[in-house]
Design an enzyme around this catalytic site. Sequence first.
Site, PDB file in Angstrom:
ATOM      1  N   GLU A   1      -2.575   7.377  -5.024  1.00 19.50           N
ATOM      2  CA  GLU A   1      -2.867   6.728  -6.312  1.00 19.50           C
ATOM      3  C   GLU A   1      -4.331   6.836  -6.720  1.00 19.50           C
ATOM      4  O   GLU A   1      -4.668   6.677  -7.894  1.00 19.50           O
ATOM      5  CB  GLU A   1      -2.448   5.252  -6.276  1.00 19.50           C
ATOM      6  CG  GLU A   1      -3.305   4.384  -5.363  1.00 19.50           C
ATOM      7  CD  GLU A   1      -2.894   2.911  -5.384  1.00 19.50           C
ATOM      8  OE1 GLU A   1      -1.707   2.628  -5.197  1.00 19.50           O
ATOM      9  OE2 GLU A   1      -3.779   2.050  -5.577  1.00 19.50           O
TER      10      GLU A   1
ATOM     11  N   ARG B   1       0.861  -1.181   0.000  1.00 16.90           N
ATOM     12  CA  ARG B   1       0.000   0.000   0.000  1.00 16.90           C
ATOM     13  C   ARG B   1       0.896   1.229   0.000  1.00 16.90           C
ATOM     14  O   ARG B   1       1.911   1.274   0.721  1.00 16.90           O
ATOM     15  CB  ARG B   1      -0.912   0.028   1.237  1.00 16.90           C
ATOM     16  CG  ARG B   1      -2.105  -0.926   1.156  1.00 16.90           C
ATOM     17  CD  ARG B   1      -3.117  -0.521   0.073  1.00 16.90           C
ATOM     18  NE  ARG B   1      -4.219  -1.451  -0.057  1.00 16.90           N
ATOM     19  CZ  ARG B   1      -4.280  -2.489  -0.887  1.00 16.90           C
ATOM     20  NH1 ARG B   1      -3.258  -2.747  -1.688  1.00 16.90           N
ATOM     21  NH2 ARG B   1      -5.352  -3.257  -0.953  1.00 16.90           N
TER      22      ARG B   1
ATOM     23  N   ASP C   1       4.425  -0.402  -6.957  1.00 17.21           N
ATOM     24  CA  ASP C   1       3.178  -0.700  -7.682  1.00 17.21           C
ATOM     25  C   ASP C   1       2.016   0.057  -7.040  1.00 17.21           C
ATOM     26  O   ASP C   1       0.887  -0.018  -7.519  1.00 17.21           O
ATOM     27  CB  ASP C   1       2.913  -2.216  -7.619  1.00 17.21           C
ATOM     28  CG  ASP C   1       1.702  -2.632  -8.430  1.00 17.21           C
ATOM     29  OD1 ASP C   1       1.656  -2.278  -9.619  1.00 17.21           O
ATOM     30  OD2 ASP C   1       0.788  -3.295  -7.879  1.00 17.21           O
TER      31      ASP C   1
ATOM     32  N   HIS D   1      -0.584  -0.261  -9.828  1.00 15.76           N
ATOM     33  CA  HIS D   1      -1.368  -1.230  -9.030  1.00 15.76           C
ATOM     34  C   HIS D   1      -1.831  -2.406  -9.899  1.00 15.76           C
ATOM     35  O   HIS D   1      -3.017  -2.701 -10.007  1.00 15.76           O
ATOM     36  CB  HIS D   1      -2.570  -0.536  -8.372  1.00 15.76           C
ATOM     37  CG  HIS D   1      -2.940  -1.190  -7.063  1.00 15.76           C
ATOM     38  ND1 HIS D   1      -3.232  -0.494  -5.928  1.00 15.76           N
ATOM     39  CD2 HIS D   1      -3.065  -2.503  -6.718  1.00 15.76           C
ATOM     40  CE1 HIS D   1      -3.508  -1.335  -4.947  1.00 15.76           C
ATOM     41  NE2 HIS D   1      -3.409  -2.562  -5.409  1.00 15.76           N
TER      42      HIS D   1
END
Length: 327
Positions: free
Chosen positions: A260, A231, A255, A292
């Site tokens: 985000e 996260r 990622d 993600h």
Amino acid sequence: MKVAVFSTRHTDKAFLQKQNEAFQFEIHFFESGLQEQTASLADGFDAVCAFVNDDLGRDVLLKLKELGVKIIALRCAGFNQVDLETAKELNIPVVRVPAYSPYAVAEHTLALLLCLNRKIHRAYNRVREGNFNLEGLLGFDLHDKTVGVVGTGKIGKVVVQILQGFGSKVLCYDPYPAPDLKEVSSDLNSLLYNSDIITLHCPLTPQSYHLINEEVILQMKDGVILVNTSRGALIDARAVIKGLKSGKVGGLAIDVYEEEGDLFFEDLSNQVIQDDVFARLTTFPNVLITGHQAFFTDRALTNITHTTLSNLSEFQQGLALTNQIVI
Ligand code: NAD
């Protein structure tokens, strides 16, 4: 049962429609993310199916309750986007997909690390332009490097196994270690300060928020490589930028990103990115970012879809909810 699916993309829809043939829910797909402004779309639905960046804070939950929504089904593992206290107060059960393929995320973690270390992202572009110069592409052997794995649950454990295959020295930290992992230590600082590479596999909680911050980075090994597929808010991105500029941090592969929600899963290629921190990150040659996608494999999507529909089916039949998040 009527189900409102938020943040739907083509692939989600295809997987859900196919498997719903066996469940026969009345599913409506909304491309919009769930937030205060879009919550009214759930009017008349029994269930809301939400994803990682949907907002399930207090205001949205109050609105959903008012609209008659009876259950929230998350089609993801993490649940930091949900105000669980409010959901409990409103008697809205929240179910999730606790495991779908730890291999998907673990393998993506290694893909990021290998790509960043061996500069594959840069080599790919060079070769396409007929530039076969190796300057700037120097990497290192993962063999014998010390890799710190923070969080040794389902994903962290697979990462450890893969790293052991590379012959890396693996240090692990987990406050609730599984008994079968002998590498787990109770000393997080020792891991953070002695690892050449640190990869994060713990949930985002008040305890883990900005686990990687300026103070911690200063005590890390020079040139440390940071990898985060868990996260975004586990990392203070501003502090990492400082570390990258000074050279203290040798590379970053992520990622996930704290902010985000305003970026990922959308095509923003015709727009000006407003997030200056993110924009700065994209300028470093030693920063690699994916949006993600670590979970995004066919097996993971098949399992996510099946568990989500089974969770809703249990609710419809009045059965005990296997994957309810209980606080
Ligand atoms: P898991 O629950 O199986 O394991 C998490 C582990 O972290 C547990 O063993 C727990 O004890 C440990 N932990 C809790 N607090 C910690 C702390 N403060 N420091 C260190 N360890 C701590 O979860 P998992 O399935 O392995 O997933 C790990 C994380 O990966 C999830 O929380 C989720 O946020 C993230 N994730 C990302 C993607 C993606 O597509 N990028 C996909 C799935 C999961």
